[in-house]
Design a protein around this motif. Sequence first.
Motif, PDB file in Angstrom:
ATOM      1  N   LEU A 154       3.324  19.189  -1.135  1.00  0.00           N
ATOM      2  CA  LEU A 154       4.179  18.630  -0.238  1.00  0.00           C
ATOM      3  C   LEU A 154       5.770  18.504  -1.009  1.00  0.00           C
ATOM      4  N   THR A 155       6.879  18.250  -0.560  1.00  0.00           N
ATOM      5  CA  THR A 155       8.035  18.155  -1.369  1.00  0.00           C
ATOM      6  C   THR A 155       8.229  17.007  -2.469  1.00  0.00           C
ATOM      7  N   ASN A 156       7.023  16.131  -2.155  1.00  0.00           N
ATOM      8  CA  ASN A 156       7.023  15.055  -3.261  1.00  0.00           C
ATOM      9  C   ASN A 156       6.431  15.536  -4.330  1.00  0.00           C
ATOM     10  N   ASP A 157       5.527  16.722  -4.269  1.00  0.00           N
ATOM     11  CA  ASP A 157       5.000  17.489  -5.292  1.00  0.00           C
ATOM     12  C   ASP A 157       3.600  17.077  -5.368  1.00  0.00           C
ATOM     13  N   THR A 158       2.923  16.342  -4.310  1.00  0.00           N
ATOM     14  CA  THR A 158       1.671  15.986  -4.176  1.00  0.00           C
ATOM     15  C   THR A 158       0.819  17.216  -3.685  1.00  0.00           C
ATOM     16  N   VAL A 159      -0.171  17.547  -4.338  1.00  0.00           N
ATOM     17  CA  VAL A 159      -0.991  18.696  -3.960  1.00  0.00           C
ATOM     18  C   VAL A 159      -2.306  18.475  -3.289  1.00  0.00           C
ATOM     19  N   TYR A 160      -2.627  19.096  -2.289  1.00  0.00           N
ATOM     20  CA  TYR A 160      -3.934  18.879  -1.384  1.00  0.00           C
ATOM     21  C   TYR A 160      -4.583  20.398  -1.340  1.00  0.00           C
ATOM     22  N   GLU A 161      -5.997  20.283  -1.435  1.00  0.00           N
ATOM     23  CA  GLU A 161      -6.733  21.631  -1.186  1.00  0.00           C
ATOM     24  C   GLU A 161      -8.058  21.157  -0.803  1.00  0.00           C
ATOM     25  N   THR A 162      -8.300  22.118   0.258  1.00  0.00           N
ATOM     26  CA  THR A 162      -9.765  21.926   0.780  1.00  0.00           C
ATOM     27  C   THR A 162     -10.363  23.322   1.328  1.00  0.00           C
ATOM     28  N   GLU A 163     -11.524  23.335   1.475  1.00  0.00           N
ATOM     29  CA  GLU A 163     -12.246  24.515   1.988  1.00  0.00           C
ATOM     30  C   GLU A 163     -12.867  24.030   3.444  1.00  0.00           C
ATOM     31  N   ASP A 164     -12.870  23.041   3.829  1.00  0.00           N
ATOM     32  CA  ASP A 164     -13.317  22.587   5.058  1.00  0.00           C
ATOM     33  C   ASP A 164     -12.138  22.828   6.172  1.00  0.00           C
ATOM     34  N   ILE A 165     -12.242  24.152   6.663  1.00  0.00           N
ATOM     35  CA  ILE A 165     -11.069  24.768   7.417  1.00  0.00           C
ATOM     36  C   ILE A 165     -11.216  24.169   8.761  1.00  0.00           C
ATOM     37  N   GLU A 166     -12.491  24.315   9.353  1.00  0.00           N
ATOM     38  CA  GLU A 166     -12.819  24.141  10.773  1.00  0.00           C
ATOM     39  C   GLU A 166     -12.518  22.566  11.167  1.00  0.00           C
ATOM     40  N   SER A 167     -12.451  21.572  10.381  1.00  0.00           N
ATOM     41  CA  SER A 167     -12.068  20.351  10.687  1.00  0.00           C
ATOM     42  C   SER A 167     -10.471  20.404  10.723  1.00  0.00           C
ATOM     43  N   LEU A 168      -9.871  21.052  10.152  1.00  0.00           N
ATOM     44  CA  LEU A 168      -8.273  21.172  10.439  1.00  0.00           C
ATOM     45  C   LEU A 168      -7.822  21.926  11.890  1.00  0.00           C
ATOM     46  N   LEU A 169      -8.850  22.532  12.483  1.00  0.00           N
ATOM     47  CA  LEU A 169      -8.490  23.389  13.510  1.00  0.00           C
ATOM     48  C   LEU A 169      -8.320  22.289  14.894  1.00  0.00           C
ATOM     49  N   VAL A 170      -6.997  22.728  15.644  1.00  0.00           N
ATOM     50  CA  VAL A 170      -6.769  21.785  17.077  1.00  0.00           C
ATOM     51  C   VAL A 170      -6.641  23.165  17.699  1.00  0.00           C
ATOM     52  N   ASP A 171      -7.581  23.235  18.679  1.00  0.00           N
ATOM     53  CA  ASP A 171      -7.622  24.278  19.977  1.00  0.00           C
ATOM     54  C   ASP A 171      -6.814  23.961  21.226  1.00  0.00           C
ATOM     55  N   GLY A 172      -6.577  22.499  20.980  1.00  0.00           N
ATOM     56  CA  GLY A 172      -5.730  22.077  22.186  1.00  0.00           C
ATOM     57  C   GLY A 172      -4.443  22.341  22.284  1.00  0.00           C
ATOM     58  N   ILE A 173      -3.642  23.092  21.314  1.00  0.00           N
ATOM     59  CA  ILE A 173      -2.270  23.031  21.205  1.00  0.00           C
ATOM     60  C   ILE A 173      -2.121  24.419  21.532  1.00  0.00           C
ATOM     61  N   LYS A 174      -1.414  24.905  22.480  1.00  0.00           N
ATOM     62  CA  LYS A 174      -1.146  26.281  22.915  1.00  0.00           C
ATOM     63  C   LYS A 174       0.348  26.570  23.234  1.00  0.00           C
ATOM     64  N   ILE A 175       0.665  27.691  23.355  1.00  0.00           N
ATOM     65  CA  ILE A 175       2.078  28.097  23.545  1.00  0.00           C
ATOM     66  C   ILE A 175       2.025  28.456  25.040  1.00  0.00           C
ATOM     67  N   GLU A 176       2.971  27.971  25.777  1.00  0.00           N
ATOM     68  CA  GLU A 176       3.446  28.153  27.327  1.00  0.00           C
ATOM     69  C   GLU A 176       4.898  28.028  27.437  1.00  0.00           C
ATOM     70  N   TYR A 177       5.385  28.887  28.305  1.00  0.00           N
ATOM     71  CA  TYR A 177       6.862  28.611  28.598  1.00  0.00           C
ATOM     72  C   TYR A 177       7.663  28.868  27.452  1.00  0.00           C
ATOM     73  N   GLY A 178       7.093  29.465  26.121  1.00  0.00           N
ATOM     74  CA  GLY A 178       7.918  29.423  25.017  1.00  0.00           C
ATOM     75  C   GLY A 178       7.766  28.178  24.230  1.00  0.00           C
ATOM     76  N   MET A 179       7.138  27.257  24.433  1.00  0.00           N
ATOM     77  CA  MET A 179       6.773  25.910  23.730  1.00  0.00           C
ATOM     78  C   MET A 179       5.389  25.757  23.513  1.00  0.00           C
ATOM     79  N   TYR A 180       5.175  25.075  22.209  1.00  0.00           N
ATOM     80  CA  TYR A 180       3.856  24.758  21.895  1.00  0.00           C
ATOM     81  C   TYR A 180       3.563  23.375  22.522  1.00  0.00           C
ATOM     82  N   GLY A 181       2.620  23.278  22.947  1.00  0.00           N
ATOM     83  CA  GLY A 181       2.072  21.939  23.583  1.00  0.00           C
ATOM     84  C   GLY A 181       0.609  21.794  23.994  1.00  0.00           C
ATOM     85  N   ALA A 182       0.309  20.668  24.705  1.00  0.00           N
ATOM     86  CA  ALA A 182      -0.972  20.499  25.000  1.00  0.00           C
ATOM     87  C   ALA A 182      -0.979  20.536  26.782  1.00  0.00           C
ATOM     88  N   SER A 183      -1.999  20.606  27.351  1.00  0.00           N
ATOM     89  CA  SER A 183      -2.080  20.735  28.640  1.00  0.00           C
ATOM     90  C   SER A 183      -2.115  19.354  29.493  1.00  0.00           C
TER      91      SER A 183
END
Length: 253
Positions: A154-183
């Motif tokens: 981060l810009t405050n120099d805090t560092v984060y690290e993880t291998e748990d990628i699947e928990s960070l994935l949000v499938d509900g955000i898609k791009i439509e009409y040129g904008m990212y959003g949800a249904s």
Amino acid sequence: MKKFLILITICLVLLCACNSNSNSASASDNYSNKNDFFSTLTSESEENTTSSDDIKRFFCINEYTAGEPNSAGGVNCNITFWSFGDVIKYITFWVEPYNAVDDVVSCEIKNKSEIKIQYTGPTETSDPTSIVLENAWYNHTIKTVKINKVKIELTNDTVYETEDIESLLVDGIKIEYGMYGASQSAMQRIICNVLNENGITEKEFIAGLSGYMKDTIEDILNSSSKLKHIPTSIFSYIASSLDIPIEELIYSL
């Protein structure tokens, strides 16, 4: 004279024994202090470790894909992520390519599989950010990619690290009409769930809103409305109106 020498000898023996006990106690104290010191370091180290839950407060991954191989076998790596809280300065992704039968494959030129993809911010917080590494690998058999690890500074120099990628994935955000959003249906579900949990009716909730937010929420909850796509730019307003953290809204999609 002989008795005097014996007495002197006894005194010296007793004196040496006292010094030995003192040194032993001192060494024991030092050992105990060192143990305390290293225990403190271990404790602090454990407290400073980060997890995917820490990262989920300000970051999510929307998708990661492999492009189609070009005529030379070059395959692009595409990653889309979103920062919705603390501003991100740097992100490093560790990524590997896979073939059609889900086996790890290597770049035929560099002879390695895993690569590091580095992004330099600062990030925009209004929309997800898409990054593309062109010709990340050269191999005609590549079909998909997987992120093995992510490191965020981060810009405050805090560092984060993880291998748990699947928990960070949000499938509900898609791009439509040129904008990212949800249904609209996804946002309807989230709002209704929060209201039910708190024993609040839709009518009571809408009555407590005003202006722009009132019209927006009414449109979202109205199944016959023409509004079908909710841009990420108003996610924070919706979360605020529901009195929930924005990450809770996002990870509910």
